[in-house]
Design a protein around this motif. Structure first.
Motif: not given
Length: 151
Positions: A95-118
Protein backbone atom coordinates in the motif's frame (compact mmCIF):
# COMPACT_ATOMS: atom_id res chain seq x y z
CA UNK A 1 18.34 -0.03 -0.31
CA UNK A 2 17.74 -1.44 -3.76
CA UNK A 3 14.33 -1.28 -5.44
CA UNK A 4 14.92 -4.60 -7.22
CA UNK A 5 15.07 -6.22 -3.78
CA UNK A 6 11.39 -5.54 -3.10
CA UNK A 7 9.42 -8.61 -4.17
CA UNK A 8 6.01 -8.44 -5.85
CA UNK A 9 4.40 -9.61 -2.58
CA UNK A 10 5.84 -6.60 -0.72
CA UNK A 11 8.65 -8.48 1.03
CA UNK A 12 11.61 -6.13 1.37
CA UNK A 13 14.46 -8.53 0.62
CA UNK A 14 16.92 -5.78 1.64
CA UNK A 15 16.16 -6.75 5.27
CA UNK A 16 15.57 -10.49 4.79
CA UNK A 17 17.76 -12.73 6.95
CA UNK A 18 18.64 -14.98 3.99
CA UNK A 19 19.72 -11.99 1.88
CA UNK A 20 21.71 -10.46 4.75
CA UNK A 21 23.34 -13.85 5.46
CA UNK A 22 24.39 -13.98 1.81
CA UNK A 23 25.72 -10.41 1.64
CA UNK A 24 27.62 -10.85 4.93
CA UNK A 25 28.92 -14.35 4.00
CA UNK A 26 27.76 -15.89 7.27
CA UNK A 27 28.63 -19.41 6.10
CA UNK A 28 32.21 -18.23 5.71
CA UNK A 29 32.02 -17.01 9.32
CA UNK A 30 30.83 -20.39 10.59
CA UNK A 31 27.10 -19.62 10.84
CA UNK A 32 24.64 -21.90 9.10
CA UNK A 33 21.83 -19.90 7.53
CA UNK A 34 19.99 -20.04 4.25
CA UNK A 35 21.33 -17.77 1.50
CA UNK A 36 19.22 -15.87 -1.02
CA UNK A 37 20.03 -13.06 -3.43
CA UNK A 38 16.42 -11.81 -3.51
CA UNK A 39 13.35 -12.83 -5.47
CA UNK A 40 13.77 -10.52 -8.45
CA UNK A 41 17.55 -10.91 -8.88
CA UNK A 42 17.21 -14.71 -8.97
CA UNK A 43 14.36 -14.35 -11.47
CA UNK A 44 11.74 -15.67 -9.04
CA UNK A 45 8.99 -13.06 -9.13
CA UNK A 46 7.92 -14.10 -5.63
CA UNK A 47 9.09 -17.05 -3.57
CA UNK A 48 5.87 -16.94 -1.53
CA UNK A 49 3.21 -16.54 -4.20
CA UNK A 50 4.47 -17.37 -7.68
CA UNK A 51 3.25 -20.98 -7.71
CA UNK A 52 -0.27 -19.96 -6.67
CA UNK A 53 -0.64 -16.84 -8.83
CA UNK A 54 -1.12 -16.86 -12.60
CA UNK A 55 -0.55 -13.09 -12.87
CA UNK A 56 2.88 -13.36 -11.21
CA UNK A 57 3.81 -16.49 -13.14
CA UNK A 58 2.97 -14.77 -16.45
CA UNK A 59 4.64 -11.48 -15.45
CA UNK A 60 1.38 -9.52 -15.71
CA UNK A 61 1.97 -7.55 -12.49
CA UNK A 62 5.08 -6.02 -10.99
CA UNK A 63 3.55 -5.73 -7.50
CA UNK A 64 0.55 -7.56 -6.06
CA UNK A 65 -1.31 -4.29 -5.43
CA UNK A 66 -1.82 -4.09 -9.22
CA UNK A 67 -4.06 -7.15 -9.07
CA UNK A 68 -7.86 -6.67 -8.88
CA UNK A 69 -8.02 -9.28 -6.08
CA UNK A 70 -5.42 -7.51 -3.89
CA UNK A 71 -4.96 -8.63 -1.22
CA UNK A 72 -5.66 -12.26 -2.10
CA UNK A 73 -6.13 -14.96 0.52
CA UNK A 74 -2.60 -16.34 0.06
CA UNK A 75 -0.99 -12.91 0.49
CA UNK A 76 -3.22 -12.22 3.50
CA UNK A 77 -2.08 -15.47 5.14
CA UNK A 78 1.59 -14.64 4.58
CA UNK A 79 1.02 -11.11 5.81
CA UNK A 80 -0.59 -12.36 9.03
CA UNK A 81 2.44 -14.60 9.72
CA UNK A 82 4.86 -11.76 9.02
CA UNK A 83 2.95 -9.26 11.18
CA UNK A 84 2.83 -11.78 14.03
CA UNK A 85 6.35 -13.21 13.83
CA UNK A 86 8.49 -10.64 12.05
CA UNK A 87 7.01 -7.21 12.80
CA UNK A 88 6.37 -6.23 9.21
CA UNK A 89 3.45 -6.34 6.81
CA UNK A 90 3.75 -7.13 3.12
CA UNK A 91 0.28 -5.68 2.53
CA UNK A 92 1.17 -2.43 4.29
CA UNK A 93 4.43 -2.30 2.30
CA UNK A 94 2.49 -2.70 -0.94
CA UNK A 95 0.00 0.00 0.00
CA UNK A 96 2.86 2.39 0.77
CA UNK A 97 4.59 1.57 -2.52
CA UNK A 98 1.29 2.15 -4.37
CA UNK A 99 0.59 5.41 -2.54
CA UNK A 100 4.05 7.05 -2.36
CA UNK A 101 6.17 5.16 -4.89
CA UNK A 102 9.10 2.80 -4.49
CA UNK A 103 11.73 5.49 -3.81
CA UNK A 104 9.81 7.09 -0.93
CA UNK A 105 8.99 3.63 0.41
CA UNK A 106 12.67 2.68 0.41
CA UNK A 107 13.62 5.92 2.19
CA UNK A 108 11.26 5.13 5.07
CA UNK A 109 12.38 1.49 5.11
CA UNK A 110 16.02 2.54 5.28
CA UNK A 111 15.31 4.72 8.30
CA UNK A 112 13.21 2.01 9.93
CA UNK A 113 15.72 -0.84 9.55
CA UNK A 114 19.04 1.03 9.79
CA UNK A 115 21.37 -0.20 12.53
CA UNK A 116 22.13 2.70 14.89
CA UNK A 117 25.68 1.42 15.46
CA UNK A 118 27.05 0.66 12.00
CA UNK A 119 24.32 1.99 9.64
CA UNK A 120 23.91 -1.47 8.10
CA UNK A 121 20.49 -3.08 8.04
CA UNK A 122 18.69 -4.98 10.75
CA UNK A 123 16.95 -8.18 9.71
CA UNK A 124 13.16 -8.22 9.80
CA UNK A 125 13.35 -11.91 10.67
CA UNK A 126 15.23 -11.58 13.96
CA UNK A 127 15.86 -7.90 14.74
CA UNK A 128 19.64 -8.31 14.48
CA UNK A 129 22.29 -6.50 12.50
CA UNK A 130 24.43 -9.06 10.69
CA UNK A 131 27.42 -6.75 11.09
CA UNK A 132 27.16 -5.87 14.82
CA UNK A 133 25.19 -8.78 16.29
CA UNK A 134 27.00 -11.85 14.94
CA UNK A 135 27.78 -13.11 18.43
CA UNK A 136 24.10 -12.89 19.42
CA UNK A 137 23.08 -14.51 16.15
CA UNK A 138 25.51 -17.39 16.62
CA UNK A 139 24.00 -18.14 20.06
CA UNK A 140 20.40 -18.27 18.84
CA UNK A 141 18.71 -21.66 18.67
CA UNK A 142 16.23 -20.22 16.19
CA UNK A 143 17.91 -17.61 13.97
CA UNK A 144 14.59 -16.58 12.42
CA UNK A 145 13.02 -15.36 15.65
CA UNK A 146 13.20 -12.07 17.52
CA UNK A 147 14.90 -12.15 20.96
CA UNK A 148 11.81 -10.82 22.71
CA UNK A 149 9.83 -13.83 21.44
CA UNK A 150 10.00 -17.24 23.07
CA UNK A 151 13.22 -18.90 21.90
Amino acid sequence: MKADLVAPCGMNCNVCAAYLAYTHDLKGKGLRMMYCIGCRPRNKPCAFLKKSCDKLRKGEVKYCYECPTFPCDRLSAIDKRYRTQFRMSEIENLRRIRDVGIEAFLETEEARWKCPRCCGFISCHNGLCFECDLENLSKKNRPYKWDTDQD
